[in-house]
Motif scaffolding. Sequence first.
Motif, PDB file in Angstrom:
ATOM      1  N   LEU A   9       1.020  -1.182   0.061  1.00  0.00           N
ATOM      2  CA  LEU A   9       0.077  -0.087   0.178  1.00  0.00           C
ATOM      3  C   LEU A   9       0.926   1.172   0.035  1.00  0.00           C
ATOM      4  O   LEU A   9       0.425   2.464  -0.472  1.00  0.00           O
ATOM      5  N   PHE A  10       2.066   0.975   0.707  1.00  0.00           N
ATOM      6  CA  PHE A  10       2.883   2.359   0.546  1.00  0.00           C
ATOM      7  C   PHE A  10       4.187   1.817   0.005  1.00  0.00           C
ATOM      8  O   PHE A  10       5.063   1.375   0.580  1.00  0.00           O
ATOM      9  N   PRO A  11       4.417   2.045  -1.417  1.00  0.00           N
ATOM     10  CA  PRO A  11       5.451   1.410  -2.117  1.00  0.00           C
ATOM     11  C   PRO A  11       6.740   2.316  -1.420  1.00  0.00           C
ATOM     12  O   PRO A  11       7.091   3.329  -1.375  1.00  0.00           O
ATOM     13  N   GLY A  12       7.973   1.452  -1.061  1.00  0.00           N
ATOM     14  CA  GLY A  12       8.831   1.906  -0.445  1.00  0.00           C
ATOM     15  C   GLY A  12       8.855   1.979   1.041  1.00  0.00           C
ATOM     16  O   GLY A  12       9.838   2.189   1.805  1.00  0.00           O
ATOM     17  N   GLY A  13       7.634   1.805   1.564  1.00  0.00           N
ATOM     18  CA  GLY A  13       7.326   1.888   2.969  1.00  0.00           C
ATOM     19  C   GLY A  13       7.431   0.493   3.969  1.00  0.00           C
ATOM     20  O   GLY A  13       8.112  -0.367   3.410  1.00  0.00           O
ATOM     21  N   GLU A  14       7.556   0.901   5.006  1.00  0.00           N
ATOM     22  CA  GLU A  14       7.804  -0.027   6.035  1.00  0.00           C
ATOM     23  C   GLU A  14       6.756  -0.166   7.302  1.00  0.00           C
ATOM     24  O   GLU A  14       6.366   1.022   7.702  1.00  0.00           O
ATOM     25  N   GLY A  15       6.474  -1.358   7.708  1.00  0.00           N
ATOM     26  CA  GLY A  15       5.650  -1.375   8.896  1.00  0.00           C
ATOM     27  C   GLY A  15       5.631  -2.563   9.689  1.00  0.00           C
ATOM     28  O   GLY A  15       6.233  -3.490   9.141  1.00  0.00           O
ATOM     29  N   ARG A  16       5.315  -2.350  11.219  1.00  0.00           N
ATOM     30  CA  ARG A  16       5.545  -3.658  11.729  1.00  0.00           C
ATOM     31  C   ARG A  16       4.424  -3.481  13.158  1.00  0.00           C
ATOM     32  O   ARG A  16       4.205  -2.280  13.345  1.00  0.00           O
ATOM     33  N   LEU A  17       4.197  -4.653  13.627  1.00  0.00           N
ATOM     34  CA  LEU A  17       3.222  -4.527  14.911  1.00  0.00           C
ATOM     35  C   LEU A  17       4.456  -4.828  16.090  1.00  0.00           C
ATOM     36  O   LEU A  17       5.081  -5.968  16.025  1.00  0.00           O
ATOM     37  N   VAL A  18       4.102  -3.973  17.161  1.00  0.00           N
ATOM     38  CA  VAL A  18       4.897  -4.536  18.271  1.00  0.00           C
ATOM     39  C   VAL A  18       4.059  -4.291  19.587  1.00  0.00           C
ATOM     40  O   VAL A  18       3.062  -3.906  19.875  1.00  0.00           O
ATOM     41  N   LEU A  19       4.526  -5.301  20.294  1.00  0.00           N
ATOM     42  CA  LEU A  19       3.747  -5.862  21.629  1.00  0.00           C
ATOM     43  C   LEU A  19       4.310  -4.862  22.591  1.00  0.00           C
ATOM     44  O   LEU A  19       5.678  -4.630  22.494  1.00  0.00           O
ATOM     45  N   THR A  20       3.636  -4.143  23.386  1.00  0.00           N
ATOM     46  CA  THR A  20       4.325  -3.225  24.388  1.00  0.00           C
ATOM     47  C   THR A  20       5.063  -3.790  25.372  1.00  0.00           C
ATOM     48  O   THR A  20       5.937  -3.467  26.176  1.00  0.00           O
ATOM     49  N   ASP A  21       4.550  -5.025  25.907  1.00  0.00           N
ATOM     50  CA  ASP A  21       5.006  -6.114  26.778  1.00  0.00           C
ATOM     51  C   ASP A  21       5.306  -7.517  26.508  1.00  0.00           C
ATOM     52  O   ASP A  21       4.244  -8.198  26.664  1.00  0.00           O
ATOM     53  N   PRO A  22       6.313  -7.734  25.526  1.00  0.00           N
ATOM     54  CA  PRO A  22       6.504  -8.907  25.134  1.00  0.00           C
ATOM     55  C   PRO A  22       6.355 -10.026  25.926  1.00  0.00           C
ATOM     56  O   PRO A  22       6.068 -11.365  25.713  1.00  0.00           O
ATOM     57  N   ALA A  23       6.825  -9.982  27.089  1.00  0.00           N
ATOM     58  CA  ALA A  23       7.020 -10.837  28.497  1.00  0.00           C
ATOM     59  C   ALA A  23       5.534 -11.339  28.786  1.00  0.00           C
ATOM     60  O   ALA A  23       5.102 -12.438  29.426  1.00  0.00           O
ATOM     61  N   ASN A  24       4.529 -10.570  28.699  1.00  0.00           N
ATOM     62  CA  ASN A  24       3.169 -10.526  29.120  1.00  0.00           C
ATOM     63  C   ASN A  24       2.105 -10.209  28.106  1.00  0.00           C
ATOM     64  O   ASN A  24       1.504  -9.390  28.147  1.00  0.00           O
ATOM     65  N   PRO A  25       2.132 -11.196  26.952  1.00  0.00           N
ATOM     66  CA  PRO A  25       1.437 -10.753  25.838  1.00  0.00           C
ATOM     67  C   PRO A  25      -0.088 -10.675  26.031  1.00  0.00           C
ATOM     68  O   PRO A  25      -0.633  -9.771  25.336  1.00  0.00           O
ATOM     69  N   LEU A  26      -0.824 -11.471  27.089  1.00  0.00           N
ATOM     70  CA  LEU A  26      -2.212 -11.351  27.217  1.00  0.00           C
ATOM     71  C   LEU A  26      -2.554  -9.919  27.598  1.00  0.00           C
ATOM     72  O   LEU A  26      -3.803  -9.382  27.707  1.00  0.00           O
ATOM     73  N   GLU A  27      -1.569  -9.225  28.504  1.00  0.00           N
ATOM     74  CA  GLU A  27      -1.945  -8.123  29.164  1.00  0.00           C
ATOM     75  C   GLU A  27      -1.251  -6.588  28.407  1.00  0.00           C
ATOM     76  O   GLU A  27      -1.707  -5.579  28.638  1.00  0.00           O
ATOM     77  N   ALA A  28      -0.551  -6.964  27.088  1.00  0.00           N
ATOM     78  CA  ALA A  28       0.060  -6.133  26.418  1.00  0.00           C
ATOM     79  C   ALA A  28      -0.854  -5.256  25.362  1.00  0.00           C
ATOM     80  O   ALA A  28      -1.904  -6.027  25.267  1.00  0.00           O
ATOM     81  N   GLY A  29      -0.510  -4.068  24.974  1.00  0.00           N
ATOM     82  CA  GLY A  29      -1.141  -3.544  24.032  1.00  0.00           C
ATOM     83  C   GLY A  29      -0.354  -3.695  22.709  1.00  0.00           C
ATOM     84  O   GLY A  29       0.879  -4.351  22.526  1.00  0.00           O
ATOM     85  N   ILE A  30      -0.915  -3.510  21.397  1.00  0.00           N
ATOM     86  CA  ILE A  30      -0.334  -3.621  20.299  1.00  0.00           C
ATOM     87  C   ILE A  30       0.044  -2.249  19.596  1.00  0.00           C
ATOM     88  O   ILE A  30      -0.983  -1.491  19.655  1.00  0.00           O
TER      89      ILE A  30
END
Length: 199
Positions: free
Chosen positions: A43-64
């Motif tokens: 959708l964005f030629p030349g662009g980059e994107g990623r999803l990051v967990l705010t707290d990878p050690a506690n994924p069920l409580e973390a935000g994205i």
Amino acid sequence: MIVEEVHDDSLELVAQVDHEIQESFATAFRDVASQFERLVKELFPGGEGRLVLTDPANPLEAGIEIEASPGRKRVKRISLLSGGERSLAALAFLFAIFTARPSPFYLMDEVEPALDDINLHRFLRLVAGFGREAQVMIVTHQKRTMEIASMMYGVSLNKDGTTKILCQRLEHPDDLAPEGPEEGSAPERVDVPETEPVG
């Protein structure tokens, strides 16, 4: 003694369920994140994107957190993007979920008003691709979105205040800029069963 055994069994069951939920979430997150990276580049030629967990050690409580850098822009936070770019990044996330966990039917409501002509074209190309594998229904007032549809539904308001559902089948070449109908021909009109008038 029995109470203690029941308590221990309950804790073990809860731990097992939590473990299974974490595994299921981790798998889904990896799949969606992978598709999001691919779709942002599309959708964005030349662009980059990623999803990051705010707290990878506690994924069920973390935000994205959603990070997207369209083209040559160095920003990552979508809050710093233009309105159209934010909309397109959000759509990339939505379609990443659709791709990771496919469905035979998708319904979207007014998702493209903030897109300019270029970004709208990219979005419609993406929708056309999904339309080959599934049924896509979009509530829209955007003329160019309507042009790629194979079927249009509308609601007409009569003078007496009642409404009537209209349906029109559209025939056009398989591209995003359908030409008008050939001279002497007209789109096929499809009758919709009568419904009770709405006051």
